[in-house]
Design an enzyme around this catalytic site. Structure first.
Site, PDB file in Angstrom:
ATOM      1  N   GLU A 107     -25.212  -1.650  -5.552  1.00  0.00           N
ATOM      2  CA  GLU A 107     -24.090  -1.999  -6.420  1.00  0.00           C
ATOM      3  C   GLU A 107     -24.127  -3.454  -6.867  1.00  0.00           C
ATOM      4  O   GLU A 107     -23.429  -3.835  -7.804  1.00  0.00           O
ATOM      5  CB  GLU A 107     -22.766  -1.699  -5.743  1.00  0.00           C
ATOM      6  N   CYS A 147     -25.253   3.883   0.892  1.00  0.00           N
ATOM      7  CA  CYS A 147     -24.411   4.960   0.386  1.00  0.00           C
ATOM      8  C   CYS A 147     -24.111   4.745  -1.082  1.00  0.00           C
ATOM      9  O   CYS A 147     -24.399   3.687  -1.642  1.00  0.00           O
ATOM     10  CB  CYS A 147     -23.120   5.084   1.187  1.00  0.00           C
ATOM     11  N   ARG A 160       0.833  -1.223   0.000  1.00  0.00           N
ATOM     12  CA  ARG A 160       0.000   0.000   0.000  1.00  0.00           C
ATOM     13  C   ARG A 160       0.863   1.268   0.000  1.00  0.00           C
ATOM     14  O   ARG A 160       0.538   2.263   0.650  1.00  0.00           O
ATOM     15  CB  ARG A 160      -0.972  -0.004   1.182  1.00  0.00           C
ATOM     16  N   TRP A 192     -19.407  -7.171  -0.708  1.00  0.00           N
ATOM     17  CA  TRP A 192     -18.082  -6.661  -0.377  1.00  0.00           C
ATOM     18  C   TRP A 192     -17.104  -7.772  -0.026  1.00  0.00           C
ATOM     19  O   TRP A 192     -16.059  -7.515   0.570  1.00  0.00           O
ATOM     20  CB  TRP A 192     -18.174  -5.639   0.750  1.00  0.00           C
ATOM     21  N   SER A 249     -19.505   4.539  12.662  1.00  0.00           N
ATOM     22  CA  SER A 249     -18.094   4.536  13.040  1.00  0.00           C
ATOM     23  C   SER A 249     -17.596   5.945  13.319  1.00  0.00           C
ATOM     24  O   SER A 249     -18.075   6.920  12.741  1.00  0.00           O
ATOM     25  CB  SER A 249     -17.247   3.907  11.933  1.00  0.00           C
ATOM     26  N   ARG A 301      -8.058   4.976   0.050  1.00  0.00           N
ATOM     27  CA  ARG A 301      -8.878   4.033   0.813  1.00  0.00           C
ATOM     28  C   ARG A 301      -8.744   2.629   0.218  1.00  0.00           C
ATOM     29  O   ARG A 301      -9.068   2.400  -0.942  1.00  0.00           O
ATOM     30  CB  ARG A 301     -10.336   4.479   0.780  1.00  0.00           C
ATOM     31  N   HIS A 354     -16.719  12.053   2.776  1.00  0.00           N
ATOM     32  CA  HIS A 354     -15.576  11.615   1.982  1.00  0.00           C
ATOM     33  C   HIS A 354     -14.573  12.740   1.760  1.00  0.00           C
ATOM     34  O   HIS A 354     -13.527  12.525   1.150  1.00  0.00           O
ATOM     35  CB  HIS A 354     -16.052  11.054   0.643  1.00  0.00           C
ATOM     36  N   ILE A 398     -23.781   7.657  11.604  1.00  0.00           N
ATOM     37  CA  ILE A 398     -24.038   6.407  10.894  1.00  0.00           C
ATOM     38  C   ILE A 398     -23.441   5.203  11.605  1.00  0.00           C
ATOM     39  O   ILE A 398     -23.945   4.093  11.480  1.00  0.00           O
ATOM     40  CB  ILE A 398     -23.517   6.499   9.448  1.00  0.00           C
ATOM     41  N   GLU A 447     -17.313   1.801  17.103  1.00  0.00           N
ATOM     42  CA  GLU A 447     -16.744   0.687  16.331  1.00  0.00           C
ATOM     43  C   GLU A 447     -15.219   0.646  16.346  1.00  0.00           C
ATOM     44  O   GLU A 447     -14.585   0.233  15.382  1.00  0.00           O
ATOM     45  CB  GLU A 447     -17.272   0.705  14.887  1.00  0.00           C
TER      46      GLU A 447
END
Length: 777
Positions: free
Chosen positions: A629, A667, A17, A585, A457, A539, A718, A455, A508
């Protein structure tokens, strides 16, 4: 001539990463642009040379991006909205990242550093709207276009990166997002305006790019038009013909490889095979039956790129079975007119399975990440060019892995099958209609009008991440780690009470990821150390690998909810991820229908919902962020998906009493076309992402006469930008023009995990004040 191999794109983030950490250091002002660009250059070099070493004949360039390839295309063609203060010429990094992340508009003296992405002194502006890339888990930034939009070539990135690779001795095939798909992905604020009407203005810029690539030495250019996997109108197909006629004429020395993916061409196949291009890519993973039609319909000279290795999932291919299909094609078409490729860009898979030193060896042998998928392509090409005997050992290893997976006792659990067979229709229905439930919930909760909440977290600080890493490495004990998490939770609860939120969350802090956290506690899932894929920008996520039947051995969230609720008298939400989102996911097994796997997960979540209620939870949120999605790309396939997706949610949510309030969150969604399915979910409260759309997404709920309660996001999480109170009161006023005040909740767009505490606290304080003003108005 021989069969060659290609990749359509490769992961950008680096095996460790590296791109993520370089971006975040730059945004924090810890490094400068040179350091960021050096990291990017190094990643590109290693990616190109590695693919070339693996035998890729058509190595892609210009598939790398600092943030998003759609944003890169907008920047390349000069599609910069006026709000970002661009005055022509090269688009600098400040403007680029402002489009991606928003611009707080701090005065120059208060700028957070050279890499913050803010244009000091400019008015604060939000980021471009972010949404999902077709039916994947990747996000793109939607170009914002207007009538009379002017385009101009404002970036030499495609040519620069081609030459960069050329200097390393790698001859690449540059990748461009096609002009028709670019315009179809664009957004506009102008009523009745179609961005596709700008095609004539856009094509000359693409022509310039192609001529520049030709001058630099490119012989092939890959142009991605994944819109060809969608339902297109006759007009749109005609525009594709016009576009590619113009592009072929603009750069006659360049051969074009037209690619579409994520599905078959369907009724667009006749258009695709007759476009004036030299090559056509087929996604034979999603549309295996389209090969024969493409062979029959296409001219003999057309090079076919056969996407036979799944670019979106992690399962190892059965190479002998693929050769059974490929050998007749090569004999019929000719080896010089066949290219082997993944089904789509490998952006959607982890980079290298060799990094997974701790993965269960039995499961590991069933998998292939990006590097291994390229290696599989090389084996296939060698078998086709030199005969199966030349790669006999590799083919036998592939066949053995396929047999081992099919016969493993870890795949099937008879108890799960028995429970699934016992599901009845009553298990997917709440006990009473919404109107009756609403009254029971009002009596129990006694909340004010426009109740405020978040929401789920809260920011995962450096301290939280360091503690999690130390615990994972065995450097701190269970007791020490739990004490730390309790302390973080207690601070978050106390802060929420202080600022006046009405319904609280525990934050969370114990969760690494909203899907992984649950998958780690469910039977049937496996996890990686380095299986990162890009979600957007910096991300990254590590999707769980769903390899077998799913069940819940023990409660997963009850203890943390009980602890958090014990710290306050205000309602504390139980926080769960819904079955459809866990499915969408994850890397999902390909030996079972997706709907069956989803129902298995739904039963596991149902058990958790019932346990939370029994422990005292009055509000339980079941996030279905990824419901939309999962929609198939073709409208004709939607109903079947929505039927089982909605049923799975209801199976998870319907085991509670009327007075227990079920929330859900979605979302990155546009709701007009699935509003009936959202209504059928029968949640008591839905929170949705609406800030970037200025509440326009609520129009779908108005037209449908949505009966339940809605929390339209009043600010975009975001972006690091902190919206003013007045901005949020304006959005609330817009929401109240569309819906009854008693239906509305006030919340951010999404969870706050990726934000930092100072901006989070400032934004929530403003949000609570906006709600107070709205109540008084």
């Amino acid at each position: 001539m021989t069969v060659t191999i290609a990749t359509l794109g490769f992961p950008r983030i680096g095996p460790k990463r590296e791109l993520k950490f370089a971006l975040e250091a730059y945004w924090a002002g810890k490094t400068d642009a040179d350091a960021l660009l050096d990291t990017a250059r190094d990643l590109r070099a290693k990616t190109w040379t590695r693919q070339a070493a693996l035998g890729v004949a058509h190595v892609p360039s210009n598939d790398f991006s600092l943030y998003d390839h759609v944003l890169d295309t907008a920047v390349m063609v000069g599609a910069i909205p006026a709000a970002y203060g661009w005055s022509g010429g090269t688009v600098d990094l400040a403007t680029y990242f402002a489009m991606a992340r928003g611009d707080q508009g701090r005065p120059a003296a208060e700028a957070c550093g050279p890499g913050c992405g803010h244009a000091p002194g400019a008015d604060g502006v939000p980021a471009l709207e972010m949404t999902k890339w077709f039916d994947t888990n990747y996000h793109y930034l939607a170009p914002e276009l207007s009538p009379g939009q002017a385009f101009a070539l404002t970036s030499s990135k495609p040519v620069d990166e081609f030459l960069e690779a050329k200097a390393l001795g790698v001859h690449t095939r540059p990748v461009l997002l096609g002009p028709v798909t670019f315009l179809k992905l664009a957004k506009t604020k102008a009523e009745g305006f179609s961005p596709l009407s700008l095609l004539s203005a856009l094509l000359p810029v693409y022509g310039q790019v192609l001529r520049g690539l030709a001058a630099a030495g490119a012989d092939w250019v890959q142009i991605d038009e994944p819109c060809l996997a969608l339902d297109l109108t006759d007009f749109e197909r005609a525009e594709l013909r016009r576009a590619y006629g113009a592009l072929t004429h603009a750069a006659p020395g360049v051969r074009l490889m037209l690619t579409s993916y994520f599905g078959g061409y369907g009724e667009n196949l006749a258009t695709a095979v007759n476009l004036p291009v030299e090559g056509l890519h087929l996604d034979l993973v999603r549309a295996p039956d389209e090969l024969e039609a493409a062979l029959a319909a296409s001219r003999e000279s057309l090079v076919l790129s056969l996407g036979v290795i799944d670019g979106r999932n992690v399962w190892r291919a059965d190479l002998p079975a693929l050769l059974d299909r490929l050998e007749p094609v090569v004999a019929r078409r000719g080896s010089d007119r066949v290219v082997l490729a993944p089904s789509c860009s490998l952006l959607h898979t982890p980079i290298d399975l060799d990094l997974e030193t701790a993965l269960d060896p039995e499961i590991r042998q069933w998998l292939a990440f990006a590097v291994q998928k390229v290696e599989a392509l090389a084996v296939l090409a060698q078998a086709l060019n030199g005969g199966r005997a030349s790669v006999a050992a590799a083919l036998e290893a592939s066949a053995q892995a396929a047999r081992a997976r099919a016969t493993s006792p870890r795949i099937h659990d008879p108890k799960v099958a028995e429970r699934l067979a016992a599901v009845t229709p009553d298990m997917t229905r709440r006990r009473s209609p919404y109107d009756q439930r609403r009254e029971a919930q009002r009596a129990r909760l006694n909340l004010p009008p426009l109740p405020t909440t978040t929401i789920g977290s809260f920011p995962q600080t450096t301290e939280v991440r360091q503690a999690r890493a130390a615990f994972a490495k065995g450097q701190i004990s269970d007791a020490t780690y739990e004490a730390f998490l309790r302390q973080e939770t207690a601070r978050a609860v106390a802060w929420q009470e202080t600022v006046g939120l009405d319904v609280l969350v525990h934050g969370e802090f114990e969760r690494n990821d909203m899907v992984q956290y649950f998958g780690e506690q469910l039977a049937g899932f496996a996890f990686t150390q380095s299986g990162w894929v890009q979600s957007y920008g910096s991300r990254c996520v590590r999707p769980p690998i769903l390899f077998g039947d799913v069940s819940r051995p023990a409660p997963m969230t009850v203890d943390w909810w009980r602890y958090a609720q014990g710290l306050t008298r205000r309602p504390m939400k139980g926080m769960l991820t819904g079955p459809v989102t866990i499915l969408n996911w994850s890397f999902v097994r390909d030996d079972l229908p997706r709907e069956t796997a989803c129902r298995q997960i739904a039963l596991a979540i149902r058990d958790e919902v019932v346990d939370l209620e029994a422990t005292g939870a009055a509000i339980i949120q079941i996030d279905e962020a990824a419901l939309r999605e999962g929609l198939p790309l073709r409208r004709g396939d939607w109903d079947a998906y929505l039927d089982w997706a909605v049923e799975s949610f209801r199976l998870a949510a319907s085991g509670v009493a009327d007075a227990t309030q079920i929330h859900t969150h979605m979302c990155y969604s546009e709701f007009n076309d699935i509003i009936a399915a959202i209504g059928a979910m029968d949640a008591d409260v839905i929170s949705i992402e609406t800030a970037r759309s200025k509440m326009e997404l609520l129009d779908a709920f108005v037209g449908y006469a949505y009966p339940a309660q809605i929390g339209p996001g009043v600010y975009d999480i975001h972006s690091p930008r902190v919206p003013a109170v007045e901005e949020m009161t304006t959005l609330l006023a817009a929401a109240r023009q569309r819906l009854a005040g008693e239906q509305l909740w006030v919340n951010p767009d999404c969870g706050l995990k990726t934000r930092k505490w100072p901006e989070t606290q400032a934004a929530i304080v403003n949000m609570v004040e906006a709600a107070r003003r709205a109540r008084a108005s």
